[in-house]
Scaffold this motif. Structure first.
Motif, mmCIF file in Angstrom:
data_model
loop_
_atom_site.group_PDB
_atom_site.id
_atom_site.type_symbol
_atom_site.label_atom_id
_atom_site.label_comp_id
_atom_site.label_asym_id
_atom_site.label_seq_id
_atom_site.Cartn_x
_atom_site.Cartn_y
_atom_site.Cartn_z
ATOM 1 N N LEU B 12 72.821 55.852 45.710
ATOM 2 C CA LEU B 12 72.757 56.944 44.729
ATOM 3 C C LEU B 12 72.784 58.333 45.362
ATOM 4 N N TYR B 13 72.459 58.425 46.627
ATOM 5 C CA TYR B 13 72.509 59.761 47.244
ATOM 6 C C TYR B 13 73.136 59.687 48.634
ATOM 7 N N PRO B 14 74.462 59.477 48.663
ATOM 8 C CA PRO B 14 75.167 59.370 49.930
ATOM 9 C C PRO B 14 75.029 60.652 50.742
ATOM 10 N N PRO B 130 64.096 48.764 41.337
ATOM 11 C CA PRO B 130 65.330 49.529 41.494
ATOM 12 C C PRO B 130 65.812 50.180 40.191
ATOM 13 N N TYR B 131 65.607 49.500 39.068
ATOM 14 C CA TYR B 131 65.982 50.111 37.784
ATOM 15 C C TYR B 131 65.097 51.319 37.488
ATOM 16 N N PHE B 132 63.789 51.150 37.703
ATOM 17 C CA PHE B 132 62.846 52.251 37.467
ATOM 18 C C PHE B 132 63.272 53.470 38.281
ATOM 19 N N GLU B 133 63.614 53.214 39.546
ATOM 20 C CA GLU B 133 64.028 54.317 40.422
ATOM 21 C C GLU B 133 65.350 54.914 39.963
ATOM 22 N N ARG B 134 66.258 54.054 39.527
ATOM 23 C CA ARG B 134 67.570 54.571 39.128
ATOM 24 C C ARG B 134 67.462 55.476 37.909
ATOM 25 N N PHE B 135 66.599 55.102 36.964
ATOM 26 C CA PHE B 135 66.419 55.963 35.787
ATOM 27 C C PHE B 135 65.876 57.337 36.206
ATOM 28 N N LEU B 136 65.007 57.335 37.215
ATOM 29 C CA LEU B 136 64.477 58.622 37.697
ATOM 30 C C LEU B 136 65.580 59.450 38.361
ATOM 31 N N ARG B 141 69.813 63.858 38.211
ATOM 32 C CA ARG B 141 71.205 64.338 38.118
ATOM 33 C C ARG B 141 71.397 65.162 36.848
ATOM 34 N N GLU B 142 70.832 64.685 35.763
ATOM 35 C CA GLU B 142 70.948 65.390 34.485
ATOM 36 C C GLU B 142 70.244 66.749 34.576
ATOM 37 N N ALA B 143 69.040 66.736 35.171
ATOM 38 C CA ALA B 143 68.270 67.984 35.290
ATOM 39 C C ALA B 143 68.991 68.971 36.209
ATOM 40 N N GLN B 144 69.586 68.451 37.283
ATOM 41 C CA GLN B 144 70.356 69.325 38.189
ATOM 42 C C GLN B 144 71.478 70.015 37.427
ATOM 43 N N ALA B 145 72.171 69.228 36.580
ATOM 44 C CA ALA B 145 73.286 69.797 35.816
ATOM 45 C C ALA B 145 72.794 70.911 34.891
ATOM 46 N N GLN B 146 71.532 70.807 34.492
ATOM 47 C CA GLN B 146 70.960 71.846 33.620
ATOM 48 C C GLN B 146 70.293 72.952 34.444
ATOM 49 N N GLY B 147 70.437 72.883 35.760
ATOM 50 C CA GLY B 147 69.961 73.979 36.595
ATOM 51 C C GLY B 147 68.667 73.729 37.345
ATOM 52 N N PRO B 149 66.359 73.014 40.247
ATOM 53 C CA PRO B 149 66.654 73.180 41.675
ATOM 54 C C PRO B 149 66.176 72.010 42.527
ATOM 55 N N ILE B 150 66.780 70.846 42.314
ATOM 56 C CA ILE B 150 66.397 69.635 43.056
ATOM 57 C C ILE B 150 67.554 69.231 43.955
ATOM 58 N N GLU B 151 67.226 68.825 45.164
ATOM 59 C CA GLU B 151 68.253 68.349 46.085
ATOM 60 C C GLU B 151 67.747 67.056 46.707
ATOM 61 N N ILE B 152 68.572 66.020 46.702
ATOM 62 C CA ILE B 152 68.205 64.784 47.409
ATOM 63 C C ILE B 152 69.174 64.607 48.570
ATOM 64 N N ARG B 153 68.655 64.541 49.773
ATOM 65 C CA ARG B 153 69.498 64.399 50.954
ATOM 66 C C ARG B 153 69.348 62.998 51.541
ATOM 67 N N GLY B 154 70.395 62.181 51.352
ATOM 68 C CA GLY B 154 70.403 60.823 51.895
ATOM 69 C C GLY B 154 70.709 60.847 53.383
ATOM 70 N N LYS B 155 70.307 59.782 54.066
ATOM 71 C CA LYS B 155 70.520 59.666 55.513
ATOM 72 C C LYS B 155 70.031 60.912 56.247
ATOM 73 N N ASN B 156 68.903 61.395 55.829
ATOM 74 C CA ASN B 156 68.230 62.481 56.536
ATOM 75 C C ASN B 156 66.881 61.937 56.964
ATOM 76 N N ARG B 157 66.793 61.541 58.222
ATOM 77 C CA ARG B 157 65.557 60.923 58.685
ATOM 78 C C ARG B 157 64.663 61.977 59.340
ATOM 79 N N VAL B 158 63.410 61.997 58.924
ATOM 80 C CA VAL B 158 62.460 62.938 59.512
ATOM 81 C C VAL B 158 61.918 62.354 60.810
ATOM 82 N N ASP B 159 62.076 63.104 61.892
ATOM 83 C CA ASP B 159 61.626 62.616 63.200
ATOM 84 C C ASP B 159 60.322 63.252 63.662
ATOM 85 N N ALA B 160 60.092 64.467 63.222
ATOM 86 C CA ALA B 160 58.857 65.133 63.645
ATOM 87 C C ALA B 160 58.433 66.142 62.581
#
Lengths: 65, 540
Positions: B12-14, B130-136, B141-147, B149-160
């Motif tokens: 969902l967040y490539p 997984p369904y519960f998470e997908r609905f969230l 995505r819907e809220a983002q389209a309405q403005g 300010p949420i960003e989800i960054r996939g494959k961003n691993r926190v190291d420190a």
């Protein structure tokens, strides 16, 4: 039949049960059996009424295997 | 460098390149959430819908496989409703009310969750995580389209992660490179194994129970009813205890208690899982195995959930054994509790110390959940001979006598925590007011007009008046409470009066943004309301 209360009557049943099991922690089988015996005698004295005690004995004997 | 640790149910967040990766100095964000699971994404929704910019970092590109949490409680659905995605969950989920408890193969008794009239949401639904998470995420995505300010960054691993006092520095690795950002606040929602907790060297203490459970989710067309069936010591011997519970898509959750000293690899072989399932279901039932896992019961929590600018939520902060649906559901209550407080602090409308009340209230909740699930676990998996003897005595008696049934504990199902006696609570000054709506309690739903009461509460502070006067809005030190006026006469069912008035004629409630009661009175008193509003914002 006597007035043996077979409906729920213990407030906070989970708390009571936890305390009961806790009292046996670390005891050997013999010590646990002795604790149970003392507990039954204390509770029986609290009940007092012979007819109720007889009914409880009967109920305990007739369930299970 | 960034290998997946698990396979995905939904991607969902490539990974996408962020401008932050090319910035000369680390970009500063108000809030960074670590972990894109249900708790992390719900946190982002809560803040984003308030207009607060939030970045979610996850080391994967979507939702992991496996049903995992399957029982979602009314309170979680009400919270999701506030975020705008509760209905979708109920439509997809399986509603259930009846539970049956068996000992060996005899039915000991059954319980009904007794759905109370006049609630928008059922007591429980079963829905694969997984369904519960997908609905969230869909809602994000819907809220983002309405403005929002949420960003989800996939494959961003926190190291420190380093708390620098006035901000938190975060080192991130992506498939392309490494980069740094800073955040005013960091939310740790990276699950029970929380790498963040490890990076900060924080504790996670409690009990591990010496038993293992094998989960098998199977797809079958069976005519078992939509009920929760729990067996103690079933004669098929496939497990020392067994649970059967229905999920959507003809999928059934089966749990087998298989003992402590097991060879996990051997047990997870399909042929061995099928042996257990066939013993339970009989030889003539055909099914597909959808997902399997072995887990142990653990009840533990962090000593503190707030560590300066880093705040932990969900499984990262506390973990319970599963037979009470108290994991994901308590995580949702964490989010509900944290969102508005962090929002007010970031907007400068409340002191940072308000966040300590999150720590206080949700540790109270976690302790309640740990206590309940520890007791359930002790009953389900007795640890001594005498404990086993008592457990079976309870089951034997419960079959015939009602008195023993409250002692049968196959899981005490999640109910929302009441913040009795905690720091933010104002006066409970409604004479004759019902106990269930006392100060600290979550507001129970009730019918109102064509709809329900709860959707009208929450988000911000509410002055709920029932047969009482009050101004339409009141602002105290930057925080506004708006009025919702209800006349008990309008409610033909009488449920609002029953739940909010009790023996009182009229009532004024101050309701927090998370729909918990902050204070209540029998009439409006401006000074009292101002004081309660200050207290609920951590200003007293």
């Amino acid at each position: 039949m006597s007035d043996l209360n077979l409906d729920p009557n213990i407030a906070d049943p989970d708390g009571f049960y936890a305390k009961l099991i806790e009292a046996h922690e670390g005891l050997s089988d013999d010590e646990s059996a002795a604790l149970n015996a003392r507990l039954i005698l204390l509770l029986a004295n609290q009940v007092g009424d012979r007819a109720v005690l007889d009914a409880a004995l009967e109920a305990a004997k007739t369930v299970g295997h | 460098m960034l290998d997946d640790r698990y396979s995905l149910a939904f991607k969902l967040y490539p990974y996408e390149r962020s401008a932050d990766q090319d910035a000369e100095t680390p970009v500063r964000h108000p809030v960074v959430v670590i972990g894109g699971g249900p708790i992390g994404v719900a946190t982002a929704l809560d803040l984003g819908l308030q207009g607060i910019p939030v970045v979610v970092l996850d080391d994967h590109e979507g939702i992991g496989m496996g049903s995992r949490a399957i029982c979602f409680a009314k309170r979680s659905l009400e919270i999701a409703d506030r975020y705008g995605c509760g209905q979708e969950m109920v439509e997809k989920g399986v509603v259930w009310n009846l539970g049956k408890v068996f000992h060996e193969d005899r039915k000991v008794f059954e319980f009904n969750l007794l759905p109370e009239e006049g609630h928008q949401y059922p007591a429980f639904i079963n829905l694969q995580q997984p369904y519960f998470e997908r609905f969230l995420v869909d809602r994000v995505r819907e809220a983002q389209a309405q403005g929002a300010p949420i960003e989800i960054r996939g494959k961003n691993r926190v190291d420190a992660v380093e708390d620098k006092g006035d901000r938190v520095a975060i080192d991130i690795t992506t498939p392309e490179d490494s980069y740094k950002i800073t955040a005013d606040w960091v939310i740790g929602a990276d699950g029970a194994g929380s790498p963040l907790r490890g990076m900060l060297g924080l504790d996670f203490e409690g009990r591990v129970f010496e038993d293992s459970f094998l989960i098998a989710d199977i797809r079958m067309h069976a005519d078992f009813p939509t009920e929760r069936w729990f067996w103690f010591e079933p004669t098929h011997k496939a497990g020392a205890s067994t649970l059967l519970h229905k999920q959507p898509d003809d999928v059934w959750r089966v749990d087998f208690q298989i003992g402590w000293d097991v060879d996990r690899k051997e047990e997870l072989k399909e042929e061995n899982i099928r042996k257990r399932l066939d013993a339970m279901l009989g030889p003539d039932v055909s099914y597909d195995i959808v997902w399997t896992s072995i887990y142990t019961f653990q009840c533990r929590r962090m000593k503190d959930f707030r560590h300066g600018r880093v705040i932990f939520a969900g499984d990262a902060a506390h973990q319970v054994s599963p037979f009470g649906a108290r994991g994901a559901n308590s995580g949702m209550q964490d989010v509900d509790n944290l969102g508005w407080k962090l929002g007010l602090v970031i907007e400068g409308k409340a002191p940072e110390s308000l966040l300590d009340s999150y720590d206080e209230e949700r540790k109270h909740g976690a302790d309640e959940n740990i206590l309940n699930s520890t007791r359930s676990t002790d009953f389900i998996t007795p640890k001594s001979k005498i404990s086993h003897t008592f457990r079976n005595a309870v089951l034997d008696l419960a079959e015939q006598y009602a008195f023993a049934r409250p002692l049968v504990n196959s899981g005490r199902l999640s109910v929302p925590c009441v913040y009795d006696g905690l720091s933010l609570n104002g006066p409970d000054a409604l004479n004759g007011g019902p106990a269930r709506t006392r100060v600290g309690a979550p507001c129970p739903d009730a019918p109102l007009g064509d709809g329900f009461l709860l959707p009208k509460l929450g988000g911000g502070f509410t002055i709920l008046t029932i047969n009482a006067e009050a101004p339409e809005a009141l602002t105290e030190d930057g925080v506004t409470a708006t009025r919702v006026a209800v006349s008990a006469a309008e409610d033909a069912t009488g449920l609002i009066a029953e739940r909010y008035l009790g023996d009182a004629e009229a009532a004024v409630y101050l309701v927090r943004p998370d729909q918990h009661v902050a204070a209540r009175w029998d009439a409006y008193d401006e000074q009292a309301l101002r004081a309660a509003l200050r207290k609920a914002c951590g200003k007293e």
